[in-house]
Structure formats: C-alpha cells, structure tokens
Design an enzyme around this catalytic site. Structure first.
Site, PDB file in Angstrom:
ATOM      1  N   ASP A  67       0.815  -1.208   0.000  1.00  0.00           N
ATOM      2  CA  ASP A  67       0.000   0.000   0.000  1.00  0.00           C
ATOM      3  C   ASP A  67       0.857   1.270   0.000  1.00  0.00           C
ATOM      4  O   ASP A  67       2.084   1.211   0.174  1.00  0.00           O
ATOM      5  CB  ASP A  67      -0.964   0.002   1.209  1.00  0.00           C
ATOM      6  CG  ASP A  67      -0.295  -0.431   2.519  1.00  0.00           C
ATOM      7  OD1 ASP A  67       0.943  -0.427   2.590  1.00  0.00           O
ATOM      8  OD2 ASP A  67      -1.019  -0.771   3.458  1.00  0.00           O
ATOM      9  N   ASN A 136      -8.106  -2.886  14.020  1.00  0.00           N
ATOM     10  CA  ASN A 136      -9.477  -3.217  13.600  1.00  0.00           C
ATOM     11  C   ASN A 136      -9.484  -4.383  12.601  1.00  0.00           C
ATOM     12  O   ASN A 136     -10.492  -4.655  11.978  1.00  0.00           O
ATOM     13  CB  ASN A 136     -10.163  -1.980  12.991  1.00  0.00           C
ATOM     14  CG  ASN A 136      -9.426  -1.459  11.761  1.00  0.00           C
ATOM     15  OD1 ASN A 136      -8.476  -2.080  11.293  1.00  0.00           O
ATOM     16  ND2 ASN A 136      -9.864  -0.326  11.250  1.00  0.00           N
ATOM     17  N   HIS A 138      -7.562  -4.623   9.878  1.00  0.00           N
ATOM     18  CA  HIS A 138      -7.230  -4.340   8.483  1.00  0.00           C
ATOM     19  C   HIS A 138      -5.916  -5.016   8.078  1.00  0.00           C
ATOM     20  O   HIS A 138      -5.013  -5.193   8.893  1.00  0.00           O
ATOM     21  CB  HIS A 138      -7.248  -2.834   8.156  1.00  0.00           C
ATOM     22  CG  HIS A 138      -6.131  -2.018   8.689  1.00  0.00           C
ATOM     23  ND1 HIS A 138      -6.327  -0.894   9.467  1.00  0.00           N
ATOM     24  CD2 HIS A 138      -4.781  -2.114   8.532  1.00  0.00           C
ATOM     25  CE1 HIS A 138      -5.159  -0.360   9.758  1.00  0.00           C
ATOM     26  NE2 HIS A 138      -4.210  -1.075   9.210  1.00  0.00           N
ATOM     27  N   GLU A 143      -9.957  -1.856   4.992  1.00  0.00           N
ATOM     28  CA  GLU A 143     -10.636  -1.553   6.255  1.00  0.00           C
ATOM     29  C   GLU A 143     -11.896  -2.411   6.425  1.00  0.00           C
ATOM     30  O   GLU A 143     -12.515  -2.812   5.440  1.00  0.00           O
ATOM     31  CB  GLU A 143     -11.029  -0.072   6.271  1.00  0.00           C
ATOM     32  CG  GLU A 143      -9.842   0.896   6.219  1.00  0.00           C
ATOM     33  CD  GLU A 143      -9.165   1.091   7.567  1.00  0.00           C
ATOM     34  OE1 GLU A 143      -9.190   0.158   8.397  1.00  0.00           O
ATOM     35  OE2 GLU A 143      -8.590   2.165   7.790  1.00  0.00           O
TER      36      GLU A 143
HETATM   37  C1  GLP Z   1      -0.714   0.328   8.556  1.00  0.00           C
HETATM   38  C2  GLP Z   1      -0.295  -0.374   7.281  1.00  0.00           C
HETATM   39  C3  GLP Z   1      -0.581  -1.842   7.359  1.00  0.00           C
HETATM   40  C4  GLP Z   1       0.008  -2.389   8.639  1.00  0.00           C
HETATM   41  C5  GLP Z   1      -0.713  -1.779   9.798  1.00  0.00           C
HETATM   42  C6  GLP Z   1      -0.224  -2.302  11.134  1.00  0.00           C
HETATM   43  O1  GLP Z   1      -2.020   0.721   8.551  1.00  0.00           O
HETATM   44  N1  GLP Z   1      -0.919   0.137   6.129  1.00  0.00           N
HETATM   45  O2  GLP Z   1      -0.041  -2.503   6.228  1.00  0.00           O
HETATM   46  O3  GLP Z   1      -0.128  -3.765   8.666  1.00  0.00           O
HETATM   47  O4  GLP Z   1      -0.476  -0.391   9.741  1.00  0.00           O
HETATM   48  O5  GLP Z   1       0.926  -1.608  11.492  1.00  0.00           O
HETATM   49  P1  GLP Z   1       1.882  -1.990  12.676  1.00  0.00           P
HETATM   50  O6  GLP Z   1       2.683  -3.113  12.190  1.00  0.00           O
HETATM   51  O7  GLP Z   1       2.705  -0.743  12.895  1.00  0.00           O
HETATM   52  O8  GLP Z   1       1.027  -2.315  13.842  1.00  0.00           O
END
Ligand code: GLP
Length: 242
Positions: A67, A136, A138, A143
């Site tokens: 992303d 949540n 995702h 989402e």
């Molecule tokens: C962001 C990214 C996701 C990632 C998520 C969790 O929203 N777009 O790809 O998995 O955060 O992040 P973290 O690993 O910092 O908890």
C-alpha cells in the site's frame, strides 16, 4: 495455519527472516510481498544482517508493497516508498527497478490501481506476502466493512487507522485521508502469507482474526481461507490464543 508464539523478539525476527532467506535460496527470482508498519521492521533488520554476512542475496528478486498513502510526496519521510528505501532497499542488493510501491501521486489513481494489478499479474504470483494487522483487523489498508474489492484500489482510511498512524507524523491532520492498497483478493493470490503481530494491544484482533468467524468486519479473518499462512506473534499478541 501455522501459528508460532515467541518469548523473545530476536527469535521471532530470526524465524521470519529465515523463511524469506530460505525462499530466496531455493528461488533467487522470488517475488516478495512487503509491508510497512512497525511489525516487520525487526525481520527486515535481521534480513539485512544475513545479507551483510553473505547468507542471502536479493539481486534477482522483485517486490511489491501492499500500500501507499495518496497525496504524500514520494520523498516525504513517511511515504511508504521512502520507508522501504530506508528500512530495507538501500541496505541490500535488490534492484530498485524491481521494487514496486503504488504511486499515490498518480493523476489518475484508478489507472494507477489497474496498472499495479497488471504488474502483479505479469510478475506474480507473489511467493511470500508479509502482512501486519491493524487494531481493527485491516490488512494492507483494507478496512472493515468497506468495499473489500479483490483488486488494488483506493480506500478512505478509518479515523482509528489515521490515529494509529499519527505517531509517525507531526500531527493527526498531516496523516493522509486516502491510500492505495492491494485488495484482499490480490493478497490471497500469494502462495504463502506471513503475518506478524507484536504487543498485547493486538491480542484481541489476533483472536478475532484466526479463531473468530470469517467476516468482512475483520478483513484479516479472510486469511482463514488461505491454505498456507504462517503467523508469528510475540507473547503479548498471542495472549488471546494461549
Ligand atoms: C498500517 C499499514 C498496514 C500495517 C498496519 C499495522 O495501517 N498500512 O499494512 O499492517 O499499519 O501496522 P503496525 O505493524 O505498525 O502495527
């Protein structure tokens, strides 16, 4: 699903990096699916250490990131392109021309999504897709309850997601409202999925994703449909399971 819970961060990182390194050993032209967020950082550091010791080589590999924010200049330190360059690409021997991150500044975002999906079709399937997980549920920026369209698409970020990511920016209003993300369908086409979660604040969502019903309210629960998922958790994130 192959789920492992680790007492020590270093063991989790070594396990994740080992999976990637052995894939590259068997298949030097492997296609890696990469994620930003904090969860994979330790694994990237471990991979860099293996590369420096000459135990892994990325020369022929290619990568696709999940992303990218919409509208953030590509050289902004928090664009996912900048993060990947800094955290991994500039420290290993991967050919930057073979590293793909969606262009969140494309004038025609729909065309960019189609082009990204087309490159995935041409170079793919992804051999190993790394994923974090949002509070949540995702994955990528897919989402809950939104259009979990199968393909790469533009999403409007939930406020909770923007707040969770605000710590990387100077203030909440600097966090973009939109992003381009690979769809759940694109993710599920990967041959193997490696999901990483750390910290007690992820325990609830990990339980919902892997022990709860398969529902679009928790996009990560759709991973239960995939035949080859490895989940690496620290003791905190695994608390709801064991
Ligand atoms: C962001 C990214 C996701 C990632 C998520 C969790 O929203 N777009 O790809 O998995 O955060 O992040 P973290 O690993 O910092 O908890």
């Amino acid at each position: 699903m192959n789920l492992r819970i680790f007492d020590h961060e270093e063991d989790l990182n070594a396990s994740g990096a080992g999976l990637i390194a052995s894939l590259l050993l068997m298949k030097p032209k492997a296609v890696l699916g990469l994620a930003t967020g904090s969860s994979p950082i330790g694994i990237y550091k471990h991979l860099i250490a293996l590369y420096q010791k000459g135990r892994v080589c990325f020369e022929q590999a290619s990568s696709f990131n999940l992303d990218e924010y919409v509208g953030l200049p590509v050289d902004h330190p928090e664009s996912y392109r900048s993060r990947m360059n800094e955290l991994l690409f500039h420290q290993i021997d991967i050919d930057l021309a073979r590293t793909h991150v969606p262009n969140g500044n494309a004038t025609d975002l729909a065309a960019e999504c189609r082009a990204y999906e087309q490159s995935l079709e041409t170079c793919g399937p992804i051999d190993l897709q790394i994923l974090g997980i949002g509070h949540n549920g995702h994955i990528g920026f897919n989402e809950p309850g939104t259009d979990l369209s199968g393909r790469t698409h533009v999403v409007t970020l939930k406020e909770g997601t923007r707040e969770a990511n605000a710590s990387f920016f100077r203030s909440l209003d600097q966090v973009p409202n939109q992003a381009i993300t690979m769809g759940v369908g694109s993710i599920l086409k990967s041959k193997q999925i490696l999901l990483i979660a750390r910290g007690e604040d992820k325990a609830k969502v990990i339980r919902e994703a892997f022990l709860g019903p398969i529902t679009t309210q928790c996009p990560a629960s759709l991973l239960q449909c995939h035949p080859n998922v490895v989940v690496l958790l620290d003791r905190g994130a695994g608390r709801g399971i064991l």
